[in-house]
Design a protein around this motif. Structure first.
Motif: not given
Length: 617
Positions: A251-255, A278-292
């Protein structure tokens, strides 16, 4: 064909493996983990394959501590090439081209800083070449608490190879390195030096790593990585273990992804189950390009009023006399305080208080020092040994001294415990005296060892020990130069018992930028002289001085007269050559120290000079 590591990171998040050592430890292997590449290769391959099966896109070689410095602890310093070469081959055999293989090198400096940069360079180059020759996909520099060390090895790696280099720092406190530099500023420096990926690993669990990354902007030319521990370690029945649940880790890996991390793996305590989550919850998600980026409110440092009794200021301005009076070995303090008051009355500038000298327990000198200051308005100079306190205790002790208003301190290594009253006690030595000086100076900037703000700057005047009695005086002076670079404000010498030695010391140290308090100690008897010369570390009593003391035979009165005559002659010379005089009181015989101070005053008055102390001595 598989993309290069950098090409892959441009549009995807890669999952890294977890802790190799933790998994081997769980199998009951508790030894030099890197040596297992040679003795138990099947176990190492098994670990790699388990992480790949759990979803890791990146694995690291089992070479975290496979450098000369760390392997020498196990007598394996001549096996650097063999261990690193085998490690890469095992990892590549396990990966079979399906995972990227990073050649790992770990930081050498952690708590202790006494390994020189030149030694680190030699050790790193040797390991780096072994990894590069075997064709790794990238170099992972991990668990570096010392930013200077990491920048040094990063620069070497970038000169020697074009493959990607990942540079990761480790933190004691969220968001700040141990020297007080902010994480975002440290990562920016690494980016400027050419690191392809910058990040952090070890020491902290995912929660504190997440809060640390919240203050870090997305890099301009590199990517972010993060390898948190599973949690803080637990200790039960002689073994360490980590209790963080894999689902929580996932869950924290998503954050962490939302904070810009492109490589997310695990450090101490993480197992294939953590990586699978971690792999189950974030693999395949795209990296962010901007952040606050979260802006953390700065804690304003305050400063206490300047202490006008700081010794290094005084001794630069005028002749200054300090006297040592050891705290009692028992709880009867009457004689000690009687002596402290008498010494105050004759006008000494400070009372120096040893910290369990010769490894024998005494009343704590911070307690005695606080009472001396409050009872008699007499400045205490409190010694601190590295021997008796670990790093936690040293930091706490310094904070306590500042709170008590005890600002004059002498940083020393301390005699080994085995020579004292409790030979079964352990000598700690988390820090050397050089490193203790550096820590004190960092506290003067309002920063604790961990890098955390103290919210107030300490104002310690830091003395350091000077032992001129080595076989080669120039070696002692070089040691002084290192202590000056570390931040020493002045030096206090071991007692000197020969006039010729005083001139030699003056000639050898006259170029130094900080003052010296030269030690003078009256001898009590011939036996006293022989004991000091032959049995006390760091003391040299010249043969002529011992012969003079032997003239007294068994007559204590005559021995005292000769001992005082020698001390007075030494004082006459020392006061001409040095601004600082350090009188060592033997066996709480403060009357002898007072007599020496009167001698200084009489000689001073006969020459019509300004008194030595803060009033007539």
């Amino acid at each position: 064909m598989k993309k290069s590591l950098i090409e892959a990171l441009k549009d995807q998040i890669l999952i890294a493996d977890g802790a190799i050592g933790t998994l081997l430890y769980s199998y009951g292997v508790d030894r030099c983990f890197e040596e297992l590449n040679l003795s138990h290769p099947d176990e190492v391959i098994k670990v790699h394959k388990e992480y790949i099966a759990a979803g890791a896109d990146i694995i690291q070689t089992n070479t975290y501590g496979a450098n000369y410095e760390k392997l020498s602890r196990y007598g394996l310093e001549d096996s650097v090439k063999e261990i690193n070469t085998k490690a890469v081959r095992l990892a590549k055999d396990a990966a079979q081209g399906d995972a990227y293989v990073l050649g790992t090198t770990g930081g050498i400096r952690a708590i202790k800083q006494n390994i020189s940069i030149e030694e680190i360079k030699r050790s790193f180059r040797e390991q780096l070449y072994c990894l590069l020759l075997e064709g790794v996909d990238g170099i992972l520099l991990e668990t570096y608490y010392d930013l200077q060390e990491l920048k040094t090895v990063l620069a070497i790696a970038k000169r020697e190879t074009n493959i990607p280099v990942i540079a990761q720092v480790s933190l004691h406190e969220p968001g700040v390195l141990q020297n007080g530099i902010k994480l975002k500023d440290a990562l920016k420096q690494l980016e400027i030096l050419g690191a392809d990926v910058v990040g952090l690993n070890c020491r902290m669990g995912p929660f504190h790593m997440l809060s640390s990354l919240e203050e870090v902007p997305l890099p301009n030319t590199s990517f972010l990585s993060v390898y948190p521990n599973a949690s803080l370690p637990n200790y039960e029945e002689g073994r360490f273990y980590y209790s963080a649940e894999p689902d929580y880790f996932g869950d924290i890996a998503k954050e962490l992804r939302l904070q810009g991390a492109r490589i997310i793996g695990g450090c101490c305590g993480t197992t294939p189950e953590h990586i699978r989550s971690m792999a189950r919850k974030i693999k395949g998600l795209k990296p962010i390009k901007e952040k606050h980026v979260k802006i953390k409110k700065e804690i304003e440092l305050t400063s206490s009023p300047t202490n006008k009794k700081l010794l290094h200021h005084q001794v630069k301005e005028r002749k200054t006399v300090i006297v040592e009076l050891d705290p009692p070995k028992h709880l009867d303090t009457d004689l000690f305080f009687e002596g402290a008051k008498a010494l105050k009355d004759v006008g000494i500038d400070a009372l120096t208080l040893a910290d369990n000298p010769l490894a024998s327990p005494r009343i704590s000198n911070n307690a005695i020092g606080s009472l001396v200051q409050s009872k008699f308005d007499l400045t205490p100079l409190v010694h601190i040994t590295c021997r008796d306190r670990n790093l936690i205790g040293l930091q706490s002790h310094l904070m306590g001294l500042h709170t008590l208003g005890l600002h004059n301190i002498l940083a020393i290594t301390g005699d080994p415990a085995k020579i004292g009253d409790f030979p079964g006690a352990a000598s700690v030595y988390d820090l050397s005296s050089l490193e203790l000086i550096q820590l004190i100076k960092q506290n003067n900037e309002g920063i604790s060892f961990s890098g955390k703000s103290l919210r107030e700057k300490t104002q310690f005047s830091v003395g350091a020990a000077f032992n001129p009695n080595f076989r080669h005086l120039d070696a002692s002076v070089k040691r002084l130069e290192k202590k000056i670079n570390a931040g020493a404000d002045y030096f206090i010498s071991q007692p000197i018992f020969g006039i010729e030695e005083l001139y030699e010391i003056h000639e050898a140290t006259k170029h130094l930028s900080v003052p010296i308090f030269i030690g003078i100690m009256p001898l009590m008897s011939s036996k006293n002289a022989e004991f000091l010369h032959h049995e006390v570390p760091g003391i040299n009593v010249p043969v002529n001085t011992r012969k003079r003391m032997a003239e007294a035979g068994a007559d204590p009165k005559k021995a005292r007269e000769i001992g005082m005559s020698i001390a007075k002659s030494l004082l006459d010379t020392a006061i001409k050559l040095f601004n600082g005089i350090y009188i060592v009181t033997p066996f709480v015989r403060y009357d002898m120290s007072i007599e020496l101070i009167h001698h200084l005053n009489e000689k001073n008055n006969s020459e019509r000079k300004v008194p030595y102390g803060h009033h007539v001595i």
